[in-house]
Design a protein around this motif. Structure first.
Motif: not given
Length: 112
Positions: A47-60
């Motif tokens: 429950f720390g600071p709100a953060r979100a990362n977009v993580v690639a599942l494959r080469d884009i």
């Protein structure tokens, strides 16, 4: 503890149903759905600071749309489409198109 309560997806969904799919992340809000996503969203833990990362599942590829799955689990085509009705669309991602074609071919063979 609150952490234990939040681990119960069904309970949380019953409490937050009207807000399902809502987000406060301006970039992530613009990403569309795919049943065969090329990214996942990592919201971190705790429950720390709100953060979100977009993580690639494959080469884009350059210019390729970034898509994540609005669904939390892999489901058959009919169930995915039913679940996505809450979002107001019928999915036509590559996976859904492929499975739809396979269903049509199967139905055509069974009619012969």
């Amino acid at each position: 503890s609150i952490e234990d309560v939040l681990k119960n997806d069904d309970f949380v969904d019953s409490l937050l149903c009207p807000f399902d799919g809502a987000a406060l992340f301006s970039l992530i809000c613009t990403l569309n759905h795919s049943c065969s996503p090329n990214v996942v969203i990592d919201y971190g833990e705790g429950f720390g600071p709100a953060r979100a990362n977009v993580v690639a599942l494959r080469d884009i590829e350059a210019g390729e749309e970034l898509c994540f799955s609005y669904l939390r689990k892999q489901l058959p085509l009919a169930e995915r489409r039913h679940e996505l009705l809450d979002y107001g669309f019928t999915c036509s991602c590559p996976l859904c198109k492929k499975e739809e074609e396979e269903e049509k071919k199967g139905n055509a063979k069974s009619r012969r």
